[in-house]
Design an enzyme around this catalytic site. Structure first.
Site, mmCIF file in Angstrom:
data_model
loop_
_atom_site.group_PDB
_atom_site.id
_atom_site.type_symbol
_atom_site.label_atom_id
_atom_site.label_comp_id
_atom_site.label_asym_id
_atom_site.label_seq_id
_atom_site.Cartn_x
_atom_site.Cartn_y
_atom_site.Cartn_z
ATOM 1 N N LYS A 1 2.581 15.994 -10.270
ATOM 2 C CA LYS A 1 1.293 16.394 -9.110
ATOM 3 C C LYS A 1 2.211 17.526 -8.267
ATOM 4 O O LYS A 1 1.947 18.520 -7.807
ATOM 5 C CB LYS A 1 0.347 15.821 -7.854
ATOM 6 C CG LYS A 1 -0.373 14.605 -9.087
ATOM 7 C CD LYS A 1 -1.639 13.940 -8.141
ATOM 8 C CE LYS A 1 -1.513 12.783 -7.569
ATOM 9 N NZ LYS A 1 -0.440 11.616 -7.915
ATOM 10 N N ARG B 1 -7.747 9.739 -1.935
ATOM 11 C CA ARG B 1 -7.545 8.677 -3.087
ATOM 12 C C ARG B 1 -9.084 7.782 -3.123
ATOM 13 O O ARG B 1 -8.415 7.184 -3.859
ATOM 14 C CB ARG B 1 -6.685 8.218 -2.486
ATOM 15 C CG ARG B 1 -5.168 8.575 -3.537
ATOM 16 C CD ARG B 1 -4.368 8.182 -2.586
ATOM 17 N NE ARG B 1 -2.900 7.679 -3.246
ATOM 18 C CZ ARG B 1 -1.490 8.676 -3.566
ATOM 19 N NH1 ARG B 1 -1.518 9.648 -2.933
ATOM 20 N NH2 ARG B 1 -0.411 8.105 -3.836
ATOM 21 N N ARG C 1 12.932 7.908 -10.946
ATOM 22 C CA ARG C 1 12.404 9.621 -9.987
ATOM 23 C C ARG C 1 13.463 9.160 -8.830
ATOM 24 O O ARG C 1 13.554 8.288 -8.211
ATOM 25 C CB ARG C 1 10.659 10.009 -9.295
ATOM 26 C CG ARG C 1 11.018 10.443 -8.498
ATOM 27 C CD ARG C 1 9.414 10.596 -8.295
ATOM 28 N NE ARG C 1 8.869 9.717 -7.437
ATOM 29 C CZ ARG C 1 7.051 9.787 -7.697
ATOM 30 N NH1 ARG C 1 6.777 11.110 -8.158
ATOM 31 N NH2 ARG C 1 6.972 8.817 -6.690
ATOM 32 N N ARG D 1 13.076 7.291 -3.166
ATOM 33 C CA ARG D 1 11.884 6.949 -2.464
ATOM 34 C C ARG D 1 12.006 5.114 -2.990
ATOM 35 O O ARG D 1 11.819 4.609 -3.565
ATOM 36 C CB ARG D 1 10.677 7.651 -3.361
ATOM 37 C CG ARG D 1 10.808 8.408 -2.935
ATOM 38 C CD ARG D 1 8.881 9.193 -2.740
ATOM 39 N NE ARG D 1 7.798 8.489 -3.484
ATOM 40 C CZ ARG D 1 6.596 8.781 -3.573
ATOM 41 N NH1 ARG D 1 6.752 10.178 -3.410
ATOM 42 N NH2 ARG D 1 5.363 7.964 -3.592
ATOM 43 N N ARG E 1 0.889 0.078 -6.904
ATOM 44 C CA ARG E 1 0.982 1.265 -6.743
ATOM 45 C C ARG E 1 -0.631 2.149 -7.848
ATOM 46 O O ARG E 1 -1.055 2.520 -7.359
ATOM 47 C CB ARG E 1 1.846 2.181 -6.963
ATOM 48 C CG ARG E 1 2.139 2.521 -4.832
ATOM 49 C CD ARG E 1 4.125 2.828 -5.467
ATOM 50 N NE ARG E 1 4.088 4.568 -5.351
ATOM 51 C CZ ARG E 1 4.431 5.042 -5.852
ATOM 52 N NH1 ARG E 1 5.437 4.723 -6.026
ATOM 53 N NH2 ARG E 1 4.995 6.625 -6.110
HETATM 54 P P1 AMP Z 1 1.638 9.628 -2.809
HETATM 55 O O1 AMP Z 1 3.860 10.362 -2.608
HETATM 56 O O2 AMP Z 1 0.991 10.448 -3.174
HETATM 57 O O3 AMP Z 1 2.425 8.851 -3.750
HETATM 58 O O4 AMP Z 1 2.016 8.457 -2.035
HETATM 59 C C1 AMP Z 1 2.638 7.293 -0.949
HETATM 60 C C2 AMP Z 1 1.580 6.459 -0.615
HETATM 61 O O5 AMP Z 1 1.291 7.265 0.375
HETATM 62 C C3 AMP Z 1 1.200 5.828 -1.128
HETATM 63 O O6 AMP Z 1 1.413 4.969 -2.118
HETATM 64 C C4 AMP Z 1 -0.254 5.522 0.284
HETATM 65 O O7 AMP Z 1 0.430 4.193 1.046
HETATM 66 C C5 AMP Z 1 0.338 6.288 1.331
HETATM 67 N N1 AMP Z 1 -0.833 7.855 0.763
HETATM 68 C C6 AMP Z 1 -0.946 8.855 0.337
HETATM 69 N N2 AMP Z 1 -2.070 9.545 0.237
HETATM 70 C C7 AMP Z 1 -2.653 9.130 0.863
HETATM 71 C C8 AMP Z 1 -4.726 8.337 1.082
HETATM 72 N N3 AMP Z 1 -5.431 9.890 0.649
HETATM 73 N N4 AMP Z 1 -5.235 7.469 1.038
HETATM 74 C C9 AMP Z 1 -4.501 6.795 1.954
HETATM 75 N N5 AMP Z 1 -2.932 6.568 1.604
HETATM 76 C C10 AMP Z 1 -2.100 7.131 0.738
#
Ligand code: AMP
Length: 214
Positions: free
Chosen positions: A13, A88, A127, A160, A171
């Site tokens: 994404k 989410r 990654r 990360r 996740r």
């Molecule tokens: P991502 O970079 O999108 O994989 O997000 C990393 C982490 O940020 C996720 O595993 C959640 O802990 C938190 N996070 C990101 N976006 C959201 C969201 N819309 N709602 C809740 N937690 C989020």
């Protein structure tokens, strides 16, 4: 143009959002990036989010909604935006709908990028990204330079914190339980597209651009 890029962690994404952002001149709104910035800057939000993120859990809906409400009120969002990592949960999607009608924004288009779970795990453990400019690398498909310095900005290339096997597995569980049901939600609303994410970045990009130009 108001777009949601939907799909499990690691489907690409972020990579596609950057390409769309550049081509259509609308901002990428990555809630994950916003939270990682907050953690890095040790803000109140960062302190609240850090542990949850490291455990692969979601940050509470109220916090996320406040963050999004504030972000899409910025001037650069006037002609549209790409949501990457938001919504989410069903609650987030419903609140986003309310926000759209409050701000009189047009209906959102939702594009899902589909990748099987086994491939997702492989992608996430390999990654890497530049700490400074966010350029994505992958040890297998797009290896970083040997000195682990970004070839765009010279920044340090890191992994990360949540890209380890245990957190990835959490996740994915969280995704299945809380985020995957959103697919049906957006299918019902119309303007939902699903594309095969097991192809090259360029092929996926061309599909997405095709949908957006329709
Ligand atoms: P991502 O970079 O999108 O994989 O997000 C990393 C982490 O940020 C996720 O595993 C959640 O802990 C938190 N996070 C990101 N976006 C959201 C969201 N819309 N709602 C809740 N937690 C989020």
């Amino acid at each position: 143009m108001h777009l949601i890029l939907f799909g499990a962690p690691g489907v690409g994404k972020g990579t596609q959002a950057k390409l769309i952002s550049k081509n259509f001149n609308i901002p990428q709104i990555s809630t994950g990036d916003m939270l990682r910035d907050a953690v890095k800057n040790k803000t109140e939000l960062g302190k609240k989010a850090s542990l949850l993120m490291n455990q692969g859990k979601l940050v509470p809906d109220e916090i996320m909604l406040e963050l999004i409400r504030d972000r899409i009120s910025h001037n650069d969002c006037k002609s549209g935006f790409i949501l990457d990592g938001f919504p989410r949960t069903i609650a987030q999607a419903k609140e986003l709908d309310k926000l759209f009608s409050e701000l009189q924004l047009p209906d959102v288009t939702c594009i899902e990028i589909n990748v099987p779970d086994e491939e997702i795990i492989n992608r996430l453990v390999s990654r890497r990204l530049c700490e400074q400019c966010g350029t994505d690398y992958n040890l297998i498909t797009n290896p970083p330079p040997e000195n682990m310095r970004c070839d765009k900005c010279g920044g340090t290339i890191i992994q990360r914190k949540d890209d380890n096997e245990e957190t990835i597995s959490n996740r994915l569980k969280v995704y299945l339980a809380q985020t995957a049901p959103l697919k049906e939600y957006y299918q019902h609303k119309g303007a939902f597209f699903s594309i095969d994410g097991l192809r090259s970045i360029e092929e996926i990009r061309d599909d997405i651009f095709g949908i957006l130009k329709q």
